[in-house]
Scaffold this active site. Structure first.
Site, PDB file in Angstrom:
ATOM      1  N   TYR A  56      38.725 -32.950 -48.248  1.00 25.89           N
ATOM      2  CA  TYR A  56      40.135 -33.362 -48.412  1.00 25.89           C
ATOM      3  C   TYR A  56      40.299 -34.359 -49.563  1.00 25.89           C
ATOM      4  O   TYR A  56      41.417 -34.564 -50.042  1.00 25.89           O
ATOM      5  CB  TYR A  56      40.697 -34.028 -47.153  1.00 25.89           C
ATOM      6  CG  TYR A  56      40.643 -33.221 -45.878  1.00 25.89           C
ATOM      7  CD1 TYR A  56      40.490 -31.837 -45.885  1.00 25.89           C
ATOM      8  CD2 TYR A  56      40.763 -33.842 -44.636  1.00 25.89           C
ATOM      9  CE1 TYR A  56      40.426 -31.111 -44.699  1.00 25.89           C
ATOM     10  CE2 TYR A  56      40.713 -33.125 -43.454  1.00 25.89           C
ATOM     11  CZ  TYR A  56      40.533 -31.755 -43.495  1.00 25.89           C
ATOM     12  OH  TYR A  56      40.476 -31.051 -42.320  1.00 25.89           O
ATOM     13  N   HIS A 112      31.930 -28.591 -41.006  1.00 17.50           N
ATOM     14  CA  HIS A 112      33.332 -28.185 -41.174  1.00 17.50           C
ATOM     15  C   HIS A 112      33.554 -26.710 -40.799  1.00 17.50           C
ATOM     16  O   HIS A 112      34.570 -26.358 -40.225  1.00 17.50           O
ATOM     17  CB  HIS A 112      33.770 -28.453 -42.620  1.00 17.50           C
ATOM     18  CG  HIS A 112      35.238 -28.642 -42.791  1.00 17.50           C
ATOM     19  ND1 HIS A 112      35.780 -29.483 -43.728  1.00 17.50           N
ATOM     20  CD2 HIS A 112      36.299 -28.110 -42.149  1.00 17.50           C
ATOM     21  CE1 HIS A 112      37.099 -29.450 -43.650  1.00 17.50           C
ATOM     22  NE2 HIS A 112      37.434 -28.616 -42.698  1.00 17.50           N
TER      23      HIS A 112
HETATM   24  N1  NAP Z   1      38.775 -28.415 -39.315  1.00 21.40           N
HETATM   25  C1  NAP Z   1      39.508 -27.660 -40.104  1.00 21.40           C
HETATM   26  O1  NAP Z   1      39.065 -26.610 -40.617  1.00 21.40           O
HETATM   27  C2  NAP Z   1      40.929 -28.075 -40.392  1.00 21.40           C
HETATM   28  C3  NAP Z   1      41.802 -27.170 -41.020  1.00 21.40           C
HETATM   29  C4  NAP Z   1      43.121 -27.577 -41.232  1.00 21.40           C
HETATM   30  C5  NAP Z   1      43.546 -28.853 -40.835  1.00 21.40           C
HETATM   31  N2  NAP Z   1      42.659 -29.720 -40.250  1.00 21.40           N
HETATM   32  C6  NAP Z   1      43.106 -31.072 -39.791  1.00 21.40           C
HETATM   33  O2  NAP Z   1      44.331 -30.939 -39.078  1.00 21.40           O
HETATM   34  C7  NAP Z   1      45.285 -31.862 -39.597  1.00 21.40           C
HETATM   35  C8  NAP Z   1      46.691 -31.375 -39.373  1.00 21.40           C
HETATM   36  O3  NAP Z   1      46.873 -30.098 -39.940  1.00 21.40           O
HETATM   37  P1  NAP Z   1      48.290 -29.560 -40.418  1.00 21.40           P
HETATM   38  O4  NAP Z   1      48.937 -30.541 -41.333  1.00 21.40           O
HETATM   39  O5  NAP Z   1      48.098 -28.170 -40.851  1.00 21.40           O
HETATM   40  O6  NAP Z   1      49.083 -29.476 -39.032  1.00 21.40           O
HETATM   41  P2  NAP Z   1      50.270 -30.207 -38.276  1.00 21.40           P
HETATM   42  O7  NAP Z   1      49.970 -31.626 -38.039  1.00 21.40           O
HETATM   43  O8  NAP Z   1      50.494 -29.349 -37.083  1.00 21.40           O
HETATM   44  O9  NAP Z   1      51.519 -30.051 -39.239  1.00 21.40           O
HETATM   45  C9  NAP Z   1      51.848 -30.969 -40.238  1.00 21.40           C
HETATM   46  C10 NAP Z   1      53.282 -30.716 -40.655  1.00 21.40           C
HETATM   47  O10 NAP Z   1      54.145 -31.053 -39.579  1.00 21.40           O
HETATM   48  C11 NAP Z   1      55.102 -32.032 -40.008  1.00 21.40           C
HETATM   49  N3  NAP Z   1      55.314 -32.947 -38.884  1.00 21.40           N
HETATM   50  C12 NAP Z   1      54.436 -33.860 -38.386  1.00 21.40           C
HETATM   51  N4  NAP Z   1      54.972 -34.518 -37.343  1.00 21.40           N
HETATM   52  C13 NAP Z   1      56.211 -34.020 -37.176  1.00 21.40           C
HETATM   53  C14 NAP Z   1      57.261 -34.302 -36.253  1.00 21.40           C
HETATM   54  N5  NAP Z   1      57.118 -35.212 -35.290  1.00 21.40           N
HETATM   55  N6  NAP Z   1      58.402 -33.579 -36.373  1.00 21.40           N
HETATM   56  C15 NAP Z   1      58.553 -32.641 -37.346  1.00 21.40           C
HETATM   57  N7  NAP Z   1      57.604 -32.354 -38.243  1.00 21.40           N
HETATM   58  C16 NAP Z   1      56.434 -33.022 -38.150  1.00 21.40           C
HETATM   59  C17 NAP Z   1      54.458 -32.716 -41.197  1.00 21.40           C
HETATM   60  O11 NAP Z   1      55.442 -33.206 -42.081  1.00 21.40           O
HETATM   61  P3  NAP Z   1      55.522 -34.791 -42.484  1.00 21.40           P
HETATM   62  O12 NAP Z   1      54.183 -35.176 -43.013  1.00 21.40           O
HETATM   63  O13 NAP Z   1      56.601 -34.812 -43.506  1.00 21.40           O
HETATM   64  O14 NAP Z   1      55.877 -35.526 -41.213  1.00 21.40           O
HETATM   65  C18 NAP Z   1      53.699 -31.556 -41.841  1.00 21.40           C
HETATM   66  O15 NAP Z   1      54.556 -30.762 -42.630  1.00 21.40           O
HETATM   67  C19 NAP Z   1      44.861 -32.009 -41.057  1.00 21.40           C
HETATM   68  O16 NAP Z   1      45.397 -33.185 -41.628  1.00 21.40           O
HETATM   69  C20 NAP Z   1      43.361 -32.059 -40.916  1.00 21.40           C
HETATM   70  O17 NAP Z   1      42.971 -33.369 -40.525  1.00 21.40           O
HETATM   71  C21 NAP Z   1      41.374 -29.344 -40.001  1.00 21.40           C
END
Ligand code: NAP
Length: 311
Positions: A56, A112
């Site tokens: 990241y 990962h």
């Molecule tokens: N292990 C892996 O292979 C892997 C792969 C992908 C992701 N990850 C991890 O998972 C984390 C999250 O992934 P993600 O960003 O895809 O998923 P997410 O947290 O489900 O979605 C994030 C999105 O939701 C919005 N959001 C967050 N809280 C909200 C709320 N209360 N109301 C409305 N919208 C909201 C955010 O916008 P705003 O920021 O504008 O609030 C952003 O656009 C990553 O940061 C990473 O740490 C791991």
């Protein structure tokens, strides 16, 4: 409802907050530079667990934000991950993560992905997306059993207080168990109300492996689901809050990402859902991955769904 979430206990005995901040920030230098400010607001809002990864590019911002927050190191849990193209250089990569974070141990270190990949660039990741996706060579050796043995050494050294995996299935966890001396403390997988993975939840519970849910909301697609909208109204909370509360009710630790201070607070201000509502949300399952889905040939980052054990 008060801000702050209960803790889960890892199989190492460590307590970890039941919601972590997702620290993937986007890949431009501006995105990464900006991330420090929202990591800091999250720490101030009460987040104590942070999910980053070497890939990241946010380890340094996270380390700086934690320092600036004034929180003692022992009150914070840092999760980071070994990139799939660093499997031949695990210790070097791990030490680089420690340096970037500015710490002398991490709380959880994950593989990962199960597959080990090499690029023509060797240690460094290629800078163009084309080579990242098409220039990869899947390695037969080292395989995840070999890589796990190296993580076990890091665990023994005390520099990784817990070790785990990401994107593993029952199939790959079983294959890992054949050679593992240490049971993974964590398996981080894509999970949302459209991808509930009930068998994996049951399996990990039995084996004492803490599931973490990435992309835990399922993004707008799931937030707009009529059942989610109706139940969120019933509890007078946002769709995202409802979904995070559902994960926690299932014993799963979600890692929502938000750069917005208000939404960050929402995501750790969770009601207790009734068992009927938890079951209704689980019933929305479509076995649909929103983020890591295969291409038209059924391949994702060089592996078929069958290899992942996701088929
Ligand atoms: N292990 C892996 O292979 C892997 C792969 C992908 C992701 N990850 C991890 O998972 C984390 C999250 O992934 P993600 O960003 O895809 O998923 P997410 O947290 O489900 O979605 C994030 C999105 O939701 C919005 N959001 C967050 N809280 C909200 C709320 N209360 N109301 C409305 N919208 C909201 C955010 O916008 P705003 O920021 O504008 O609030 C952003 O656009 C990553 O940061 C990473 O740490 C791991």
């Amino acid at each position: 409802m008060t801000t702050g979430v209960p803790t889960f206990k890892l199989n190492t005995g460590a307590e970890i907050s039941s919601v972590a901040l997702g620290c993937a920030a986007g890949f431009t230098p501006e995105d990464i530079a900006h991330s420090k400010s929202w990591f800091l607001t999250a720490a101030k809002a009460g987040y104590r667990t942070f999910d980053t990864a070497q890939i990241y590019g946010t380890e340094a911002s996270l380390g700086a934000a934690i320092k600036e927050s004034g929180l003692p190191r022992e009150q914070v849990k840092i999760v980071t991950k070994l990139p799939w193209h660093r499997c031949e250089y695990i210790e070097r990569s791990f030490n680089e993560s420690l340096t970037s974070l500015g710490v002398d141990y991490v709380d959880v270190y994950l593989l990962h992905f199960p597959q080990a990949i090499s690029y023509p660039t060797g240690y460094d990741i290629p800078t163009d997306v084309e080579t990242i996706l098409n220039g990869m060579k899947i390695l037969e050796k080292p395989n995840f059993n070999d890589n796990w043995a190296v993580l076990e050494k890091l665990y023994e050294s005390g520099k990784a207080k817990a070790i785990g995996v990401s994107n593993f299935s029952i199939k790959t966890l079983e294959a890992l168990a054949k050679t593992a001396k240490v049971t993974p403390a964590v398996n981080q997988v894509e999970m949302s109300p459209y991808c509930t993975q009930n068998d994996l939840v049951e399996y990990c519970k039995q084996k004492g492996i803490q599931l973490m849910a990435y992309s835990p909301s399922g993004h707008e697609k799931v937030r707009k689901d009529p059942t989610i909208v109706r139940l969120a109204e019933k509890y007078n909370i946002s769709a995202n809050q409802l979904i995070m509360a559902w994960h926690v009710a299932r014993g799963v630790l979600p890692v929502p990402k938000s750069a917005d201070p208000e939404r960050q607070k929402q995501n750790i201000t969770l009601p207790k859902l009734s068992p009927e509502d938890v079951a209704e949300i689980t019933g929305l399952d479509k076995n649909e991955r929103i983020v890591n889905k295969p291409d038209e040939n059924g391949v994702l980052y060089g592996w078929t769904l069958e290899q992942y054990g996701w088929a």
